[in-house]
Design a protein around this motif. Sequence first.
Motif, PDB file in Angstrom:
ATOM      1  N   PHE A   1       0.849  -1.186   0.000  1.00  0.00           N
ATOM      2  CA  PHE A   1       0.000   0.000   0.000  1.00  0.00           C
ATOM      3  C   PHE A   1       0.886   1.238   0.000  1.00  0.00           C
ATOM      4  N   LYS A   2       0.654   2.079  -0.984  1.00  0.00           N
ATOM      5  CA  LYS A   2       1.406   3.320  -1.077  1.00  0.00           C
ATOM      6  C   LYS A   2       0.754   4.389  -0.214  1.00  0.00           C
ATOM      7  N   LYS A   3       1.567   5.153   0.423  1.00  0.00           N
ATOM      8  CA  LYS A   3       1.062   6.236   1.255  1.00  0.00           C
ATOM      9  C   LYS A   3       0.675   7.409   0.369  1.00  0.00           C
ATOM     10  N   ARG A   4      -0.557   7.835   0.494  1.00  0.00           N
ATOM     11  CA  ARG A   4      -1.055   8.929  -0.329  1.00  0.00           C
ATOM     12  C   ARG A   4      -1.061  10.219   0.478  1.00  0.00           C
ATOM     13  N   ASN A   5      -0.638  11.270  -0.180  1.00  0.00           N
ATOM     14  CA  ASN A   5      -0.650  12.580   0.465  1.00  0.00           C
ATOM     15  C   ASN A   5      -2.022  13.208   0.276  1.00  0.00           C
ATOM     16  N   VAL A   6      -2.745  13.359   1.351  1.00  0.00           N
ATOM     17  CA  VAL A   6      -4.075  13.961   1.282  1.00  0.00           C
ATOM     18  C   VAL A   6      -3.915  15.470   1.162  1.00  0.00           C
ATOM     19  N   LYS A   7      -4.689  16.042   0.237  1.00  0.00           N
ATOM     20  CA  LYS A   7      -4.613  17.478   0.039  1.00  0.00           C
ATOM     21  C   LYS A   7      -5.130  18.215   1.261  1.00  0.00           C
TER      22      LYS A   7
END
Length: 416
Positions: A249-255
């Motif tokens: 699972f890639k860590k996503r940067n939440v806006k």
Amino acid sequence: MDAKKKKERSSERGDATDGKLDGKKKGKHDKDKPWDTPDIDHWKLDKFDPKWNDGGMLEESSFSTLFPQYREKYLQEVWPLVTSTLKEHGIKCELNLVEGSMTVATTRKTRDPYIIVKARDLLKLLSRSVPAPQALKILDDEMQCDIIKIGSLLRNKERFVKRRQRLLGPNGATAKAIELLTGCYMLVQGNTVSAMGSFKGLKIVRRIVEDCIKNIHPIYHIKALMIKRELAKDPELAEQNWDRFLPKFKKRNVKQKKVKEQKKKPYTPFPPPQQPSKVDLQLESGEYFLSAELKAAKKREAKKEKQEVVLAENKRKREAAFIPPKESKKVERSSDAGEQGNKSITKSDVSVMAESLKKKVKGMVAAHGTADTKGVDAYLVAPSLQNDKKLKKKITEDYATEEPRKKKRRKVAQED
């Protein structure tokens, strides 16, 4: 003497180099033992036999722990069960309601030296709201416990409550899934999570709990555990690396909301000008010099004007309900208008039709030598009745009866 010592050392080195295990040199005392066979399970825990310690404990050991006030009533009801269970293992226990504490201690009948540590864990679990029937399972040799402190992992209270709720999930579904996959009992209470099970399962539970508070959802760990359980069933994959099967699972940067940068005003050593006070404003407008009666009258007038505006607005809203909606205009043709239209149409058309009919009649007279204009005159006399079906029928019948007569007259004329 020195030569003898050197020979002994060399012989020892030779013995050490002879027995190599996995490419590493064995030490002086690390030698193969004839009684250590591969069929022996070194991790197996044998059940304690009281004969191993007939003498008992030399000194008394005791542990005590405090419990919250809301657990007092429940502990009073369950304490006889706890006392009878600990008595079988030679442990005495005491419940002090004045101090709000529980105490366990060894006796002369105690044979297992580790049972006092198990009794201490039992008190911890009881004080952390674990039900007594579940907490008493900790006295088994294969059952261990772990109390995970999560209160100090996060500062923001709202985030902490939200992430702690993730461990439970909707209707406790997430907690139930963790229990089934790890084989451990888990209870979330306040700032701690109480877990009971094997060492391997407790290690997984601790990692899931700590990651959840650090904003890693438990569903990722649950999915990986489910895949590992399926892979463990295949004997061919027992000695292989499972990384290629596990999800990544890639860590996503939440806006995040952009913080508006406030432009810094240029620095000035002088302070801003002082704002005019209420008295200064009154002096400018001249209100300061008015008498108390005039000031009160002015306030009343201002208040009255505001009330009139509000009353007018309320009246408009009330009357808006009684205003009828605008109806769309539909063109309705009256019977009189229809008759006038028919008349105008007949007047314009009849003149043309009459002339055409007269021309046809004149042509017929010239050809046949007859001047019978009875039908034409009747048609022109009553043009408004041309739409009457009965009249049309009558005209056709008259024409049919007159046609053979004309033929007979023509024949007679020709013979003559």
